[in-house]
Design a protein around this motif. Sequence first.
Motif, PDB file in Angstrom:
ATOM      1  N   GLU A  75      -9.589  23.557  90.537  1.00  0.00           N
ATOM      2  CA  GLU A  75     -11.015  23.804  90.784  1.00  0.00           C
ATOM      3  C   GLU A  75     -11.238  24.482  92.134  1.00  0.00           C
ATOM      4  N   LEU A  76     -10.415  24.152  93.122  1.00  0.00           N
ATOM      5  CA  LEU A  76     -10.488  24.877  94.393  1.00  0.00           C
ATOM      6  C   LEU A  76     -10.163  26.355  94.176  1.00  0.00           C
ATOM      7  N   GLY A  77      -9.227  26.621  93.281  1.00  0.00           N
ATOM      8  CA  GLY A  77      -8.914  28.008  92.928  1.00  0.00           C
ATOM      9  C   GLY A  77     -10.132  28.724  92.379  1.00  0.00           C
ATOM     10  N   HIS A  78     -10.843  28.062  91.471  1.00  0.00           N
ATOM     11  CA  HIS A  78     -12.082  28.670  90.953  1.00  0.00           C
ATOM     12  C   HIS A  78     -13.082  28.906  92.080  1.00  0.00           C
ATOM     13  N   LEU A  79     -13.221  27.930  92.949  1.00  0.00           N
ATOM     14  CA  LEU A  79     -14.183  28.053  94.047  1.00  0.00           C
ATOM     15  C   LEU A  79     -13.886  29.271  94.917  1.00  0.00           C
ATOM     16  N   LEU A  80     -12.625  29.451  95.247  1.00  0.00           N
ATOM     17  CA  LEU A  80     -12.249  30.523  96.160  1.00  0.00           C
ATOM     18  C   LEU A  80     -12.080  31.887  95.490  1.00  0.00           C
ATOM     19  N   LEU A  81     -11.840  31.891  94.185  1.00  0.00           N
ATOM     20  CA  LEU A  81     -11.507  33.151  93.514  1.00  0.00           C
ATOM     21  C   LEU A  81     -12.542  33.662  92.506  1.00  0.00           C
ATOM     22  N   HIS A  82     -13.412  32.773  91.995  1.00  0.00           N
ATOM     23  CA  HIS A  82     -14.289  33.160  90.883  1.00  0.00           C
ATOM     24  C   HIS A  82     -15.745  32.785  91.135  1.00  0.00           C
ATOM     25  N   ARG A  83     -16.623  33.531  90.531  1.00  0.00           N
ATOM     26  CA  ARG A  83     -18.054  33.249  90.667  1.00  0.00           C
ATOM     27  C   ARG A  83     -18.497  32.059  89.824  1.00  0.00           C
ATOM     28  N   GLY A  84     -17.842  31.809  88.720  1.00  0.00           N
ATOM     29  CA  GLY A  84     -18.270  30.738  87.818  1.00  0.00           C
ATOM     30  C   GLY A  84     -19.215  31.280  86.765  1.00  0.00           C
ATOM     31  N   ARG A  85     -19.476  30.465  85.786  1.00  0.00           N
ATOM     32  CA  ARG A  85     -20.372  30.848  84.694  1.00  0.00           C
ATOM     33  C   ARG A  85     -21.692  30.120  84.865  1.00  0.00           C
ATOM     34  N   PRO A  86     -22.804  30.816  84.598  1.00  0.00           N
ATOM     35  CA  PRO A  86     -24.087  30.136  84.772  1.00  0.00           C
ATOM     36  C   PRO A  86     -24.308  29.048  83.731  1.00  0.00           C
ATOM     37  N   LEU A  87     -24.921  27.979  84.168  1.00  0.00           N
ATOM     38  CA  LEU A  87     -25.309  26.873  83.297  1.00  0.00           C
ATOM     39  C   LEU A  87     -26.759  26.583  83.634  1.00  0.00           C
ATOM     40  N   ILE A  88     -27.614  26.683  82.664  1.00  0.00           N
ATOM     41  CA  ILE A  88     -29.031  26.502  82.933  1.00  0.00           C
ATOM     42  C   ILE A  88     -29.401  25.032  82.752  1.00  0.00           C
ATOM     43  N   LEU A  89     -29.822  24.412  83.855  1.00  0.00           N
ATOM     44  CA  LEU A  89     -30.337  23.054  83.822  1.00  0.00           C
ATOM     45  C   LEU A  89     -31.792  23.175  84.255  1.00  0.00           C
ATOM     46  N   ASP A  90     -32.248  22.335  85.150  1.00  0.00           N
ATOM     47  CA  ASP A  90     -33.581  22.518  85.707  1.00  0.00           C
ATOM     48  C   ASP A  90     -33.581  23.725  86.642  1.00  0.00           C
ATOM     49  N   THR A  91     -32.452  23.951  87.282  1.00  0.00           N
ATOM     50  CA  THR A  91     -32.271  25.127  88.123  1.00  0.00           C
ATOM     51  C   THR A  91     -30.960  25.770  87.723  1.00  0.00           C
ATOM     52  N   GLN A  92     -30.779  27.013  88.108  1.00  0.00           N
ATOM     53  CA  GLN A  92     -29.539  27.679  87.732  1.00  0.00           C
ATOM     54  C   GLN A  92     -28.381  27.136  88.560  1.00  0.00           C
ATOM     55  N   THR A  93     -27.327  26.739  87.870  1.00  0.00           N
ATOM     56  CA  THR A  93     -26.132  26.182  88.491  1.00  0.00           C
ATOM     57  C   THR A  93     -24.939  26.878  87.881  1.00  0.00           C
ATOM     58  N   ARG A  94     -23.895  27.115  88.666  1.00  0.00           N
ATOM     59  CA  ARG A  94     -22.668  27.712  88.139  1.00  0.00           C
ATOM     60  C   ARG A  94     -21.626  26.615  87.980  1.00  0.00           C
TER      61      ARG A  94
END
Length: 171
Positions: A75-94
């Motif tokens: 997960e640290l790899g994702h944090l440092l290397l990737h933007r992530g995928r949007p997930l719509i909750l009450d606010t936009q979160t990746r």
Amino acid sequence: MARADAAARELLTRFGIEQPPVNPVLLAEKLDVLVVHQEMKDDVSGMLLRRDEQRVIGVNENHAPTRQRFTVAHELGHLLLHRGRPLILDTQTRVNLRNTVSSMATDREEIEANRFAAALLAPEAMVRREVRTVHFQAVDDLVEQLATKFEMSQTAMYYRLLNLGIVSDPN
């Protein structure tokens, strides 16, 4: 050198880590990432949530400690290397979710995050240094000793040694 390997090396250098085992939870904390161990479905290892300045890694508390360590590193790899995928909750979160599909490493980002995790937990220079000091009779002995030293599963260590060209595939 691959981007994932370079990012892992830079993180270790940034925090002066030169000896195994590498503590991915401590690294997350140094990056202001909260690591939360929680109950999850068995096929989910962990996830990364990013919203504004908040970053949280969720880890399946029911998985083996070595798997939890790999998950945090992944997960640290994702944090440092990737933007992530949007997930719509009450606010936009990746979010990045590590599950059975992601662990098969068929997606480019998952492959890269797995590579980052392996390079973070078992950095090439540390592995090569330890290989020179370990006394072993067979590859299984080497894998077992290094897995213990680096606090990784034997399977993860075997693949790390294979990918570094230290051992060869018997097939």
